[in-house]
Each structure stands twice: as C-alpha cells, then as structure tokens.
Design a protein around this motif. Structure first.
Motif, mmCIF file in Angstrom:
data_model
loop_
_atom_site.group_PDB
_atom_site.id
_atom_site.type_symbol
_atom_site.label_atom_id
_atom_site.label_comp_id
_atom_site.label_asym_id
_atom_site.label_seq_id
_atom_site.Cartn_x
_atom_site.Cartn_y
_atom_site.Cartn_z
ATOM 1 N N ASN A 107 0.821 -1.203 0.000
ATOM 2 C CA ASN A 107 0.000 0.000 0.000
ATOM 3 C C ASN A 107 0.862 1.263 0.000
ATOM 4 O O ASN A 107 2.019 1.234 0.429
ATOM 5 N N LYS A 108 0.291 2.359 -0.449
ATOM 6 C CA LYS A 108 1.027 3.624 -0.468
ATOM 7 C C LYS A 108 1.433 4.009 0.948
ATOM 8 O O LYS A 108 0.662 3.896 1.899
ATOM 9 N N GLY A 109 2.692 4.463 1.090
ATOM 10 C CA GLY A 109 3.182 4.897 2.386
ATOM 11 C C GLY A 109 3.634 3.774 3.296
ATOM 12 O O GLY A 109 3.988 4.034 4.444
ATOM 13 N N PHE A 112 7.029 12.242 3.426
ATOM 14 C CA PHE A 112 6.584 12.286 2.029
ATOM 15 C C PHE A 112 5.608 11.174 1.672
ATOM 16 O O PHE A 112 5.218 11.047 0.521
ATOM 17 N N ASN A 113 5.240 10.352 2.666
ATOM 18 C CA ASN A 113 4.383 9.191 2.401
ATOM 19 C C ASN A 113 5.025 8.292 1.350
ATOM 20 O O ASN A 113 4.336 7.688 0.517
ATOM 21 N N GLN A 114 6.357 8.216 1.382
ATOM 22 C CA GLN A 114 7.104 7.419 0.412
ATOM 23 C C GLN A 114 6.923 5.928 0.699
ATOM 24 O O GLN A 114 6.881 5.508 1.851
ATOM 25 N N THR A 115 6.794 5.155 -0.355
ATOM 26 C CA THR A 115 6.583 3.707 -0.249
ATOM 27 C C THR A 115 7.894 2.980 -0.525
ATOM 28 O O THR A 115 8.581 3.282 -1.503
ATOM 29 N N PHE A 116 8.231 2.011 0.339
ATOM 30 C CA PHE A 116 9.470 1.248 0.189
ATOM 31 C C PHE A 116 9.175 -0.248 0.188
ATOM 32 O O PHE A 116 8.370 -0.725 1.003
ATOM 33 N N VAL A 117 9.848 -0.968 -0.677
ATOM 34 C CA VAL A 117 9.893 -2.435 -0.627
ATOM 35 C C VAL A 117 11.369 -2.801 -0.532
ATOM 36 O O VAL A 117 12.161 -2.463 -1.425
ATOM 37 N N ILE A 118 11.740 -3.465 0.556
ATOM 38 C CA ILE A 118 13.154 -3.643 0.883
ATOM 39 C C ILE A 118 13.465 -5.119 1.125
ATOM 40 O O ILE A 118 12.837 -5.765 1.979
ATOM 41 N N VAL A 119 14.412 -5.642 0.381
ATOM 42 C CA VAL A 119 14.965 -6.972 0.662
ATOM 43 C C VAL A 119 16.120 -6.800 1.638
ATOM 44 O O VAL A 119 17.014 -5.973 1.402
ATOM 45 N N LEU A 173 11.573 9.484 5.584
ATOM 46 C CA LEU A 173 11.054 9.770 4.246
ATOM 47 C C LEU A 173 9.617 9.285 4.100
ATOM 48 O O LEU A 173 8.788 9.933 3.459
ATOM 49 N N ARG A 174 9.320 8.152 4.708
ATOM 50 C CA ARG A 174 7.941 7.666 4.688
ATOM 51 C C ARG A 174 7.029 8.630 5.454
ATOM 52 O O ARG A 174 5.940 8.979 4.997
ATOM 53 N N ASN A 175 7.480 9.067 6.623
ATOM 54 C CA ASN A 175 6.652 9.954 7.450
ATOM 55 C C ASN A 175 6.454 11.328 6.812
ATOM 56 O O ASN A 175 5.369 11.897 6.879
#
Length: 216
Positions: free
Chosen positions: A25-27, A187-194, A183-185
């Motif tokens: 989901n976004k954010g 800019f509501n940036q979305t991350f997918v991290i391995v 950055l998430r807080n």
C-alpha cells in the motif's frame, strides 16, 4: 500501489518463484526476508520491472506493467520507480550532484530544474557540503545517501531497495534505516526492501517472509 499476482520465474530448469502474490500500500515500508536462495532478489527485480516474470501480473499505480513493451517499461521505470542497491553504483567520474541528476536528465528534466531538485535532496540528506565531491571522496554512508537522493529525484511512486545497508557499518546502517522511516513519514514514500537486517525489518510496517520461492 503495488499488486503482483501468481508470479512464476524459472532460470533454465531451476524454478525460483512458484506463484508469488504480494500487495504493498502507499506509504508502507515492507521488508522481504528469507534465507539465501529463497527468491527475494528475484522477486524484487521482477516487481521492480528490471526483469520479467514467466507468468503472472504486476500492477503499479493502476498500470499493468507486465503488459508494457520494453521501451514503455523503461520510461515507466524512470518516472515511477527508484532503486537503492547494496553497492550504490555511483558513477566515479561524476560528482554527487551529477550522479543524482542523471535519472532526471533521462526523464527530460531541464538542467536547471534537475540540479535544483538534486541540491534540495542532498541538502535534506545532510550532504550540503558534499555536492561537488566525487564518490571516492565520500564515506560509505555518504555514498549511500547520494544513492537515496538519486532514487528520489524523479518523485517515484515506489522505491525498491536490495540489501541497502548490507555494505555499511552498524552506525551508518541505523542512520539509513531511520532515514527510510523519516522519508515515509514526511513524504508518504513507499518502500519495498529486501534485507537480512533484523533491525531494519523491525522498523518496517510489515515483514514478508519468503521460503522456497513462495511467501509464507
């Protein structure tokens, strides 16, 4: 934001992904964990459009990217997706500012606007006095922050990161992880991290565990 359904991938006779479903989901900050060989990086490369699945569908921002031509996919990736890798892949002959500007130039942004955006990002990431330094003149943590700024320069919908702190000491790793949350807080940036880093996984909104080519 991201929906992938029934993703299969083989390399030769070796089946890496065996029908993976994932939604982001976004954010959200979502971390993907699992043993080596579980298929984490393969999945990241496929949902990040760097590789194609053998079958299955991928939607990003309501666009079915799995149907795009290679040329369309390249343009979509440049506009909507940012990448951060363990080895930051900065170009040695260019300054921090120039490295960050490259994706913006590819997108057709003017030199003035690209440099303005890149400067703002580098200053926000604590690199105001490093704009014109080349990678060899930067610490590992500074180089990775330049890579983060480069990933952000086109205001992407999604940022994919593959072991982003794997090449950093514990202090720089912690600072990088806290930066993702910031950055998430902000800019509501979305991350997918391995990652294999349990500290980073603990900071995420959701942990996804992979085993033998499937999400558990």
């Amino acid at each position: 934001m991201l929906t992938a359904r029934s993703i299969h991938k083989k390399y030769g006779t070796l089946e890496i992904l065996k029908g993976v479903d994932i939604e982001v989901n976004k954010g959200e900050i979502v971390t993907i964990l699992g043993a080596s060989g579980a298929g984490k990086s393969t999945l990241l490369n496929i949902v990040g459009t760097l590789d194609r699945p053998d079958s299955g569908t991928i939607h990003i921002n309501n666009v079915e990217v799995s149907r795009l031509s290679n040329k369309q996919l390249s343009a979509f990736r440049n506009r909507h997706i940012g990448f951060i890798f363990q080895f930051h892949h900065l170009l040695a002959e260019f300054s921090a500012l120039e490295n960050v500007c490259i994706p913006a130039f590819i997108a057709g942004t003017s030199k003035h606007d690209a440099e303005k955006r890149a400067t703002e990002l580098l200053e926000r990431l604590g690199l105001a006095d490093r704009l014109h330094h080349k990678p060899s003149q930067l610490s590992g943590g500074e180089q990775q922050r330049v890579a983060v700024a480069r990933a952000l320069v086109n205001n992407p919908a999604l940022i994919f990161a593959d072991e982003p702190s794997g090449n950093l000491d514990s202090t720089n790793a912690r600072e990088l992880h806290e930066l993702f949350v910031k950055l998430r807080n902000e800019f509501n940036q979305t991350f997918v991290i391995v990652t294999h880093n349990e500290d980073l996984a603990a900071l995420s909104d959701r942990k996804v565990i992979m085993k033998d080519g499937l999400i558990q």
